[in-house]
Motif scaffolding. Structure first.
Motif, PDB file in Angstrom:
ATOM      1  N   UNK A  30      27.082 152.354 -97.133  1.00  0.00           N
ATOM      2  CA  UNK A  30      27.336 151.005 -97.624  1.00  0.00           C
ATOM      3  C   UNK A  30      26.349 150.009 -97.039  1.00  0.00           C
ATOM      4  N   UNK A  31      26.680 148.725 -97.154  1.00  0.00           N
ATOM      5  CA  UNK A  31      25.798 147.652 -96.711  1.00  0.00           C
ATOM      6  C   UNK A  31      26.248 147.101 -95.362  1.00  0.00           C
ATOM      7  N   UNK A  32      25.278 146.708 -94.541  1.00  0.00           N
ATOM      8  CA  UNK A  32      25.591 146.024 -93.295  1.00  0.00           C
ATOM      9  C   UNK A  32      26.078 144.613 -93.617  1.00  0.00           C
ATOM     10  N   UNK A  33      27.106 144.147 -92.891  1.00  0.00           N
ATOM     11  CA  UNK A  33      27.677 142.822 -93.122  1.00  0.00           C
ATOM     12  C   UNK A  33      27.426 141.950 -91.894  1.00  0.00           C
ATOM     13  N   UNK A  34      26.664 140.867 -92.024  1.00  0.00           N
ATOM     14  CA  UNK A  34      26.503 139.942 -90.899  1.00  0.00           C
ATOM     15  C   UNK A  34      27.605 138.886 -90.893  1.00  0.00           C
ATOM     16  N   UNK A  35      28.131 138.607 -89.723  1.00  0.00           N
ATOM     17  CA  UNK A  35      29.085 137.505 -89.525  1.00  0.00           C
ATOM     18  C   UNK A  35      28.374 136.471 -88.670  1.00  0.00           C
ATOM     19  N   UNK A  36      27.866 135.436 -89.301  1.00  0.00           N
ATOM     20  CA  UNK A  36      26.959 134.510 -88.634  1.00  0.00           C
ATOM     21  C   UNK A  36      27.704 133.387 -87.921  1.00  0.00           C
ATOM     22  N   UNK A  37      27.215 133.058 -86.720  1.00  0.00           N
ATOM     23  CA  UNK A  37      27.605 131.845 -86.007  1.00  0.00           C
ATOM     24  C   UNK A  37      29.118 131.716 -85.815  1.00  0.00           C
ATOM     25  N   UNK A  38      29.723 132.752 -85.232  1.00  0.00           N
ATOM     26  CA  UNK A  38      31.138 132.690 -84.887  1.00  0.00           C
ATOM     27  C   UNK A  38      31.275 131.818 -83.634  1.00  0.00           C
ATOM     28  N   UNK A  39      32.122 130.816 -83.681  1.00  0.00           N
ATOM     29  CA  UNK A  39      32.258 129.879 -82.577  1.00  0.00           C
ATOM     30  C   UNK A  39      33.161 130.436 -81.476  1.00  0.00           C
ATOM     31  N   UNK A  40      33.017 129.951 -80.238  1.00  0.00           N
ATOM     32  CA  UNK A  40      33.900 130.403 -79.162  1.00  0.00           C
ATOM     33  C   UNK A  40      35.374 130.169 -79.515  1.00  0.00           C
ATOM     34  N   UNK A  41      36.157 131.220 -79.432  1.00  0.00           N
ATOM     35  CA  UNK A  41      37.570 131.138 -79.781  1.00  0.00           C
ATOM     36  C   UNK A  41      37.870 131.446 -81.225  1.00  0.00           C
ATOM     37  N   UNK A  42      36.856 131.501 -82.085  1.00  0.00           N
ATOM     38  CA  UNK A  42      37.088 131.712 -83.515  1.00  0.00           C
ATOM     39  C   UNK A  42      37.288 133.200 -83.810  1.00  0.00           C
ATOM     40  N   UNK A  43      38.206 133.507 -84.725  1.00  0.00           N
ATOM     41  CA  UNK A  43      38.360 134.858 -85.243  1.00  0.00           C
ATOM     42  C   UNK A  43      37.923 134.843 -86.705  1.00  0.00           C
ATOM     43  N   UNK A  44      37.084 135.794 -87.080  1.00  0.00           N
ATOM     44  CA  UNK A  44      36.531 135.874 -88.430  1.00  0.00           C
ATOM     45  C   UNK A  44      36.988 137.192 -89.064  1.00  0.00           C
ATOM     46  N   UNK A  45      37.492 137.139 -90.299  1.00  0.00           N
ATOM     47  CA  UNK A  45      37.980 138.328 -90.995  1.00  0.00           C
ATOM     48  C   UNK A  45      37.003 138.777 -92.072  1.00  0.00           C
ATOM     49  N   UNK A  46      36.927 140.091 -92.265  1.00  0.00           N
ATOM     50  CA  UNK A  46      36.319 140.680 -93.455  1.00  0.00           C
ATOM     51  C   UNK A  46      37.460 141.354 -94.212  1.00  0.00           C
ATOM     52  N   UNK A  47      37.993 140.668 -95.215  1.00  0.00           N
ATOM     53  CA  UNK A  47      39.062 141.241 -96.021  1.00  0.00           C
ATOM     54  C   UNK A  47      38.510 142.351 -96.900  1.00  0.00           C
ATOM     55  N   UNK A  48      39.268 143.434 -97.031  1.00  0.00           N
ATOM     56  CA  UNK A  48      38.883 144.565 -97.879  1.00  0.00           C
ATOM     57  C   UNK A  48      37.489 145.052 -97.483  1.00  0.00           C
ATOM     58  N   UNK A  49      37.386 145.607 -96.292  1.00  0.00           N
ATOM     59  CA  UNK A  49      36.108 145.974 -95.677  1.00  0.00           C
ATOM     60  C   UNK A  49      35.271 146.888 -96.556  1.00  0.00           C
ATOM     61  N   UNK A  50      35.875 147.915 -97.155  1.00  0.00           N
ATOM     62  CA  UNK A  50      35.099 148.883 -97.921  1.00  0.00           C
ATOM     63  C   UNK A  50      34.467 148.238 -99.150  1.00  0.00           C
ATOM     64  N   UNK A  51      35.210 147.338 -99.804  1.00  0.00           N
ATOM     65  CA  UNK A  51      34.650 146.664-100.975  1.00  0.00           C
ATOM     66  C   UNK A  51      33.527 145.721-100.574  1.00  0.00           C
ATOM     67  N   UNK A  52      33.724 144.953 -99.502  1.00  0.00           N
ATOM     68  CA  UNK A  52      32.701 144.013 -99.057  1.00  0.00           C
ATOM     69  C   UNK A  52      31.416 144.722 -98.651  1.00  0.00           C
TER      70      UNK A  52
END
Length: 457
Positions: A383-405
C-alpha cells in the motif's frame, strides 16, 4: 539487541518481537507530571506524597445532528433510507404512537412503541433494506412485526427523494409482513454501497466514561485531569489541570467525561458535540508511586439505544489505566482488515490507527509521523505510506479505516504497522500510538497499544 526493519517484520509475524522497556520519565505536559512506568515505580514505594500519571488515549464525544436516535431509522448509509413508524392502538380508543428506532446493523433495525406499550425494550416492527442492484436494479424492502396493532411504515430514499408508506391493518390476519423488491429502483447516479469505515462516527451519541479511584487508606489524594483535544478536527491544545479530591478508598465517576469537563468551564464551544483527544490523569499525594494505588478505568462507547437504558452499550472496555510506551523514533503494531472477505473465525473487522504527540521531553515541538505498512507474508511494504504532518504536543491524530486510506490490496488482511518520526536529534518530540480493531456495523471495538520499536523512552 538491534534488528533490521525486515528482520523485525519477520519476528513480529512469528510473534517473537523483542521490545525495549521504557525508561524513567519525569517530563511535563502543561506543567503536569507524566507517566512513571510501572517498572520504575516500585523502587519509590518508601517516598511520601508521591505522584504519577496514567493516560486515557482515546476520549471522544459526539452528538449527532438532530439529537441522535429517535423516530427515524437510517439504513444503508452509502445510499441511505429513512424509515419511520406510526402505530395505532385499536384496543385503546385508537391512540397513536410514534415508533422509536433501534438500529442493529447498516441494513437492519427495528422499532419499539413505548408510548403505546410502556416498554422501550419490546421489539414491535422489524425492517431490512438490501442492495439488490446486482439482481434486478433495485433496493429491496422487507418488514415484519410482533404486534397486532395497526401501523404505517414510511420508507424514504434519501438519494432519489422517493417515499412510500406501507399500511398494515388491525390484527394482521393474512400477512405477517411484506417483501417489496421493485418499489425503490436505484438512482441513475449513486454512491458505491460500502460499509461504514471503522472509526467513522455512527448515527448515535459517542461518550467516554471514566472511573478514577484512590485504592489506599490515605486521605487528601487528588487526581488532576488534563484533556488535550480537537474539535471538528481542529486542535484546541490542552486544558488547565482540574483537580478532583479523593478521600480514602474513594472513587470519582463520570458517564461522559467530556460533558463533565464542559460543565466545569474547561472546554471550547462545540467540544461536547464533536471532540477527540487524550486524557491525562495525574495522582497527587499517594503513599508511593506504585500503579495500583491510584487507578483509572475508562471506556469510549455508544449505546445501542439512546432512549432505552435496558439496551446497554456497544464498544465497552476499550481502555483502562495505561502506562504507555513513548518512542523518539518508531512504534510498531499489527492491524487487521477482513471487511472485503469476512469469515466465521475473524468476522468483519477493520482498523483505525491513532498517533499521539506525547512530547515527554517538553520540547513543545510539532512532529510529523510516517505510517508504513508491511505484508508479513513477504516482509515488503504494501500500500501507500501515510504522512501525519505537524501533530501538536498533546494532540492525537486518527487514520480512520487504515487499509482503505493506505490503498492496501483487498487480498491482504493483516499488516505490520510502523510509525516513524525520522527524528534527527535525541531531544525531539516523543510519540505513542494505538490501534482500534472495529466491527464496522456494530461499533464493537478492541484496543491495542503500539509498542516501541526504536528510540524507546
Amino acid at each position: 539487541m538491534k534488528l533490521s526493519r525486515l528482520a523485525l517484520v519477520a519476528s513480529l509475524a512469528a510473534g517473537l518481537v523483542p521490545v525495549a522497556a521504557p525508561a524513567q520519565s519525569a517530563a511535563n505536559r502543561n506543567k503536569v507530571v507524566r507517566v512513571a512506568p510501572r517498572a520504575e515505580a516500585a523502587s519509590k514505594a518508601s517516598a511520601a506524597g508521591q505522584s504519577y500519571s496514567v493516560e486515557v488515549p482515546y476520549v471522544r464525544s459526539y452528538a449527532p445532528p438532530g439529537g441522535g436516535q429517535g423516530g427515524t431509522l437510517v439504513l444503508n448509509q452509502a445510499h441511505s433510507f429513512n424509515i419511520t413508524l406510526l402505530a395505532t392502538n385499536q384496543h385503546n380508543n385508537n391512540v397513536t404512537g410514534v415508533g422509536v428506532a433501534l438500529p442493529q446493523t447498516d441494513t437492519f433495525g427495528y422499532f419499539s412503541l413505548p408510548t403505546l406499550t410502556g416498554n422501550p425494550s419490546n421489539p414491535e416492527v422489524f425492517v431490512k433494506i438490501l442492495d439488490a442492484r446486482g439482481i434486478n436494479g433495485n433496493y429491496w424492502v422487507f418488514y415484519g412485526h410482533l404486534t397486532d396493532l395497526i401501523y404505517d411504515l414510511t420508507v424514504t430514499d434519501n438519494v432519489t427523494g422517493f417515499s412510500k408508506t406501507y399500511h398494515v391493518p388491525a390484527g394482521n390476519p393474512v400477512s405477517p409482513g411484506g417483501a417489496w423488491t421493485t418499489d425503490f429502483p436505484a438512482a441513475s447516479v449513486t454512491a458505491t454501497n460500502t460499509k461504514a469505515a471503522p472509526g467513522a462516527l455512527p448515527d448515535a451519541y459517542v461518550r467516554t466514561s471514566v472511573d478514577i479511584s484512590n485504592n489506599t487508606a490515605v486521605d487528601g489524594v487528588a487526581a488532576d485531569l488534563q484533556y488535550c483535544y480537537a474539535v471538528n478536527n481542529v486542535f484546541q491544545g490542552c486544558t488547565q489541570a482540574l483537580s478532583i479530591p479523593l478521600g480514602h478508598l474513594d472513587n470519582f465517576h463520570s458517564d461522559d467525561i467530556v460533558s463533565y469537563l464542559g460543565s466545569q468551564g474547561r472546554l471550547a464551544p462545540g467540544a461536547e458535540q464533536n471532540a477527540l483527544g487524550t486524557l491525562l490523569v495525574t495522582f497527587q499525594n499517594l503513599p508511593s508511586r506504585q500503579g495500583w494505588e491510584g487507578t483509572v478505568a475508562a471506556s469510549t462507547y455508544n449505546r445501542v439505544s439512546e432512549v432505552d437504558p435496558l439496551r446497554g452499550t456497544v464498544g465497552c472496555g476499550q481502555i483502562t489505566s495505561l502506562f504507555f510506551e513513548s518512542a523518539l523514533t518508531s512504534l510498531v503494531g499489527t492491524a487487521h482488515d477482513t471487511v472485503p472477505a469476512p469469515s466465521l473465525q475473524a468476522g468483519s473487522l477493520g482498523s483505525t490507527l491513532g498517533i499521539h504527540n506525547t512530547d515527554a521531553l517538553g520540547t513543545l515541538a510539532l512532529v510529523t509521523v510516517y505510517v508504513t505498512l508491511y505484508d508479513p507474508s513477504t516482509g515488503q511494504p504494501v500500500g501507500n505510506q501515510i504522512p501525519l504532518a505537524n501533530i501538536e504536543p498533546g494532540e492525537v491524530r486518527l487514520i480512520n479505516d487504515l487499509f482503505t486510506q493506505a490503498a492496501v490490496p483487498t487480498n491482504v488482511s493483516s499488516v505490520i504497522v510502523f510509525a516513524d518520526t525520522r527524528n534527527a536529534t535525541p531531544n525531539a518530540p516523543t510519540i505513542e500510538g494505538f490501534l482500534l480493531t472495529q466491527d464496522p456495523d456494530s461499533g464493537d471495538t478492541r484496543f491495542h497499544e503500539l509498542k516501541c520499536a526504536a528510540g524507546c523512552f
